[in-house]
Scaffold this active site. Structure first.
Site, PDB file in Angstrom:
ATOM      1  N   SER A  63     -22.088  92.784 125.576  1.00 14.32           N
ATOM      2  CA  SER A  63     -21.734  93.133 126.748  1.00 14.32           C
ATOM      3  C   SER A  63     -20.390  91.829 127.180  1.00 14.32           C
ATOM      4  O   SER A  63     -20.668  90.923 126.586  1.00 14.32           O
ATOM      5  CB  SER A  63     -22.953  92.994 127.752  1.00 14.32           C
ATOM      6  N   PRO A  64     -19.740  92.199 128.190  1.00 10.34           N
ATOM      7  CA  PRO A  64     -18.828  90.980 128.613  1.00 10.34           C
ATOM      8  C   PRO A  64     -19.521  89.950 129.061  1.00 10.34           C
ATOM      9  O   PRO A  64     -20.361  90.254 130.136  1.00 10.34           O
ATOM     10  CB  PRO A  64     -18.077  91.930 129.605  1.00 10.34           C
ATOM     11  N   GLN A  88     -11.841  93.796 129.316  1.00  9.27           N
ATOM     12  CA  GLN A  88     -12.456  94.500 130.342  1.00  9.27           C
ATOM     13  C   GLN A  88     -11.358  93.786 131.306  1.00  9.27           C
ATOM     14  O   GLN A  88     -11.193  92.250 131.760  1.00  9.27           O
ATOM     15  CB  GLN A  88     -13.907  93.648 130.694  1.00  9.27           C
ATOM     16  N   TYR A 141     -16.254  91.975 142.680  1.00  9.25           N
ATOM     17  CA  TYR A 141     -15.012  91.360 142.422  1.00  9.25           C
ATOM     18  C   TYR A 141     -14.226  92.364 143.373  1.00  9.25           C
ATOM     19  O   TYR A 141     -14.505  93.116 144.176  1.00  9.25           O
ATOM     20  CB  TYR A 141     -14.717  91.256 141.073  1.00  9.25           C
ATOM     21  N   ARG A 198     -16.558  99.848 134.617  1.00  9.71           N
ATOM     22  CA  ARG A 198     -18.024  99.258 135.122  1.00  9.71           C
ATOM     23  C   ARG A 198     -18.186  99.347 136.611  1.00  9.71           C
ATOM     24  O   ARG A 198     -17.161  98.745 137.290  1.00  9.71           O
ATOM     25  CB  ARG A 198     -17.973  97.779 134.760  1.00  9.71           C
ATOM     26  N   GLY A 256     -26.111  91.597 126.372  1.00 10.35           N
ATOM     27  CA  GLY A 256     -25.690  90.065 126.503  1.00 10.35           C
ATOM     28  C   GLY A 256     -26.389  88.992 125.824  1.00 10.35           C
ATOM     29  O   GLY A 256     -26.028  88.366 124.791  1.00 10.35           O
ATOM     30  N   ARG A 257     -27.267  88.523 126.827  1.00 11.32           N
ATOM     31  CA  ARG A 257     -28.221  87.302 126.335  1.00 11.32           C
ATOM     32  C   ARG A 257     -28.679  87.458 124.785  1.00 11.32           C
ATOM     33  O   ARG A 257     -28.583  86.190 124.106  1.00 11.32           O
ATOM     34  CB  ARG A 257     -29.144  87.013 127.397  1.00 11.32           C
TER      35      ARG A 257
END
Length: 775
Positions: free
Chosen positions: A421-422, A500, A582, A630, A723-724
């Site tokens: 994941s970004p 991304q 964003y 996304r 991600g993590r």
């Protein structure tokens, strides 16, 4: 032992209240315990009760007499039957035990009476505050409609959420062979039957039957105008095959009222969550404190486990405040986990109509795994034959877990379904990715994922979140990214790398994450722009400038120019960031877009600028390379994006050429209240995949390879982004393959790493136990 608790009042004579009374009296026969129950001894809602082995184990230890009586009354079975479109698919190995609710109450009544508990039936309990003045402890077990909770709402602070389906609790004069889920697609909409046996003998048997449907289906079918008896007859006609033509019973046989026609017993399930479970001498247990949807069978289970925990804490703690605090500390995490699972199950059934067109075995697998508590791995252990049939239907080659099947997007074939994941790293200088990015992304590419994504790469200096964010607005940045993509393509052939693109909007000009997330820079702030002049954190964040037509055109060109650089940098896939509050996300959400021009107002107008940007980027991006978007499918805040609007957003991007939708949630407004939990965002991905007919990437607390296999095989997602887990283990995908015994083409080990493709041996950690006991 909490010796001061001698006089106890219990409000409510359901299983939780009765079991609490019996346990506390058994532990201390000198206690004076009174149970108030407004109904008759055999008055109860519903017909049967399912209890888990875990709950039964606790009962066996705490009160063997109750456990023995339950064992004698239980009906046991292993199978789940799923009936849909004329096909019955059976999954075995599950293990259920059930008995009639009246039988359960009778067992608990008899136990209380033998122990000396005072049972007051057809008696309204005095208010909790009045009882607390005369008793050492008041246990409020007065159910989902708890008067105690309502009267003291300012203290317990409950949240009650009413859901979208109506249901009715009935029974059948036959014992089903299995837990039965049957789907009926009628002219009015989809209806479902949940049924399980609770009495079985050589000559007769009975089953609980719950019929459920969306509110609009319930109204269209005319149930709103029917009393309970007429509703039961109508349901029996809809599910005649399941019932073998038998009628449905509309009330427990132990408490008939001949000739009486009751009003409709249809209801909508309500999830109860309370911030506090106790106050002074009063404590809530069971449905008074929390509810969990019946589709995972946990209401009575939770109430009896609450009772057991409360009794244990009263024994173990020195005084009442300590005992009540310990009780809540112990039970809250368990209840929260159960409620998350129950909500996932409830919402799956609410959206049942979106699942019915799936292949039959995938539909059945999706139903079985709907709560996320049953997974691919444990279902494979319970019923390997059933699970193999689902994998075969999906197209898994022999010995290949679902996560290691390929996926094609335009000319790009991803060799497996795992995405890194970004993740923003905040270590760039002047937007230029350096050695850290090469190592960070390169190591994860070597780690076996099918697709590795960059962090959000900003399209302008003013579009950065922090001074440490990367960009694609200069040639130097493009060249630096080319160094990364060349390494991935040369050293991890077959791994795709995606970029991304985004713009921070009103969430920009902040400190590095570890210096103060979302905190403005102490000096050197740059001006912010957004859809509307609304700060992210009022009183803290900078007020952004509302973009005018000229600036919108400039921004669109900045995105297009970044896409051209991304193409030259050698990326395989491009994702447009329209989530997390964003810039582009700020146009989509009604909470952040208050414009009155052509770019604000209706969902279609709020979509206009993000779609213009998408089209400009797509025009610069090679036709054979895929592009994803996304989005935040919910803002986790009142008045924000609805799931229906999220589907519309996804559909619009797909119509403009998006190859997949990366479905995230939240981070749009600072006062959001997310429902965190394992895989908590995947229901939104599943809804979009099923309704908008577009591939989706699921994200959000997906942490195990079992989760990934389950989500892919159930049709909830096409790709899973983690991600993590990849921060914890850069080679997460390689290790997932090794742990599953897979060594096929979807996850090739890099040649220098092949010697590590098996877990290393470990030393002995324990000495052998004694072999022979002395005589």
């Amino acid at each position: 032992m909490t010796a001061a608790v001698r006089r106890i009042a219990v409000i409510g004579g359901g299983p939780g209240g009765l079991y609490a009374a019996a346990l506390l009296k058994r532990l201390d026969p000198e206690r004076e315990i009174t149970v108030w129950e407004r109904g008759a001894p055999d008055a109860t809602f519903g017909f049967g009760v399912v209890l888990s082995d875990e709950t039964l184990g606790g009962i066996a230890h705490a009160d063997p007499a109750v456990h023995a009586a339950l064992q004698d009354a239980f009906v046991r079975w292993d199978d789940i039957d799923i009936v849909h479109r004329g096909r019955t698919l059976t999954s075995g190995g599950h293990g259920f035990a059930a008995l009639g609710r009246v039988a359960l109450l009778r067992i608990l009544h008899e136990r209380c009476a033998r122990l000396g508990v005072r049972l007051r039936f057809r008696a309204e309990a005095p208010p909790a505050a009045e009882l607390a003045a005369a008793h050492d402890l008041v246990i409020a077990a007065d159910g989902v409609h708890s008067r105690t909770r309502h009267t003291h709402a300012d203290i317990f602070r409950p949240t009650v959420t009413t859901h979208r389906c109506r249901y009715i609790w009935l029974a059948a004069d036959r014992a089903f062979d299995a837990f039965r889920f049957e789907i009926a697609e009628t002219d009015h909409g989809v209806m479902q039957l949940h049924g399980y046996p609770y009495e079985r003998s050589a000559t007769a048997g009975r089953s609980t039957v719950i019929v459920e449907m969306r509110e609009e289906v319930w109204r269209a079918a005319g149930f709103a105008g029917l009393d309970e008896r007429a509703s039961a007859d109508r349901c029996a006609a809809v599910f005649a095959d399941a019932l073998g033509g038998r009628p449905l019973l509309s009330r427990p046989a132990a408490s008939p009222t001949p000739g009486a026609a009751r009003a409709s017993a249809w209801t909508a399930f309500r999830t109860v969550v309370t911030e506090r479970w106790s106050h002074g001498r009063t404590v809530l247990i069971g449905d008074a404190a929390h509810t969990a949807h019946f589709s995972i069978g946990s209401g009575t289970k939770l109430a009896m486990e609450d009772a057991l925990a409360l009794a244990a804490c009263l024994e173990e703690e020195p005084d009442l405040p300590a005992a009540l605090a310990a009780y809540e500390r112990e039970r809250r995490p368990v209840v929260a986990s159960t409620q998350r699972a129950a909500l996932a199950s409830l919402r799956w059934f609410e959206e049942l109509a979106t699942h019915t067109g799936r292949p039959p075995r995938q539909f059945a697998f999706g139903l079985l795994t709907r709560s996320r508590r049953v997974t691919h791995d444990n279902l494979r252990l319970r019923d390997p034959g059933f699970t193999r049939s689902v994998e075969d239907e999906f197209g898994c080659p022999p010995g290949t877990p679902p996560m290691f099947t390929p996926l094609r997007l335009r000319a790009l074939t991803l060799r497996n379904r795992v995405v890194v994941s970004p993740m923003d790293m905040y270590v760039a200088r002047d937007g230029v990715p350096g050695d850290f990015h090469l190592v960070h992304l390169g190591s994860r590419a070597l780690g076996g994922a099918g697709l590795v994504m960059t962090e959000m790469v900003c399209v302008s200096p003013e579009g950065r979140i922090t001074p440490g964010c990367t960009g694609l607005y200069t040639r130097e940045q493009g060249d630096a990214w080319r160094r990364v993509t060349d390494f991935v393509h040369a050293s991890a052939p077959g791994t795709a790398i995606g970029v991304q693109l985004g713009h921070a909007g009103r969430k920009g000009s902040t400190r590095l994450m570890w210096e103060g997330m979302d905190e403005p820079l102490p000096t050197g702030n740059w001006p912010l722009v957004a859809a509307s002049p609304l700060p992210y954190r009022p009183g803290v964040s900078q007020v952004p400038h509302q973009l005018d037509r000229r600036q919108l055109t400039e921004l669109r060109e900045q995105f297009a120019a970044a896409a051209r650089r991304a193409r030259r940098s050698g990326f395989d896939l491009l994702e447009l960031h329209c989530a997390h509050g964003y810039l582009l996300s700020g146009f989509l959400s009604p909470l952040t877009n208050r414009r009155t021009d052509a770019y604000g107002g209706s969902p279609e107008r709020r979509l206009r600028f993000p779609l213009e940007v998408f089209d400009a980027v797509r025009a610069q991006w090679p036709e054979d390379r895929p592009m994803t978007v996304r989005i935040s499918a919910t803002d986790w805040a009142p008045g924000g994006t609805t799931p229906e609007e999220a589907v519309g957003i996804a559909r619009a991007f797909a119509e403009h050429g998006a190859d997949a939708i990366d479905v995230s949630t939240g981070q749009v407004v600072a006062d959001e209240r997310p429902e965190f939990g394992r895989s908590y965002q995947t229901p939104y991905a599943e809804l979009i995949r099923s309704t908008a007919s577009v591939p989706v990437i699921a994200v959000g607390a997906i942490s195990s390879w079992d989760d990934v296999n389950s989500l892919i095989l159930a049709g909830r997602a096409d790709l899973c982004a983690l991600g993590r887990p990849h921060l914890y283990d850069p080679h997460w995908t390689l290790h997932a393959a090794a742990e599953q015994g897979y060594s096929g083409p979807a996850v090739p080990w890099p040649a220098p790493y092949r010697a590590g493709s098996r877990p290393p041996p470990t030393g002995r950690t324990a000495a052998p136990g004694p072999r022979l006991a002395p005589r």
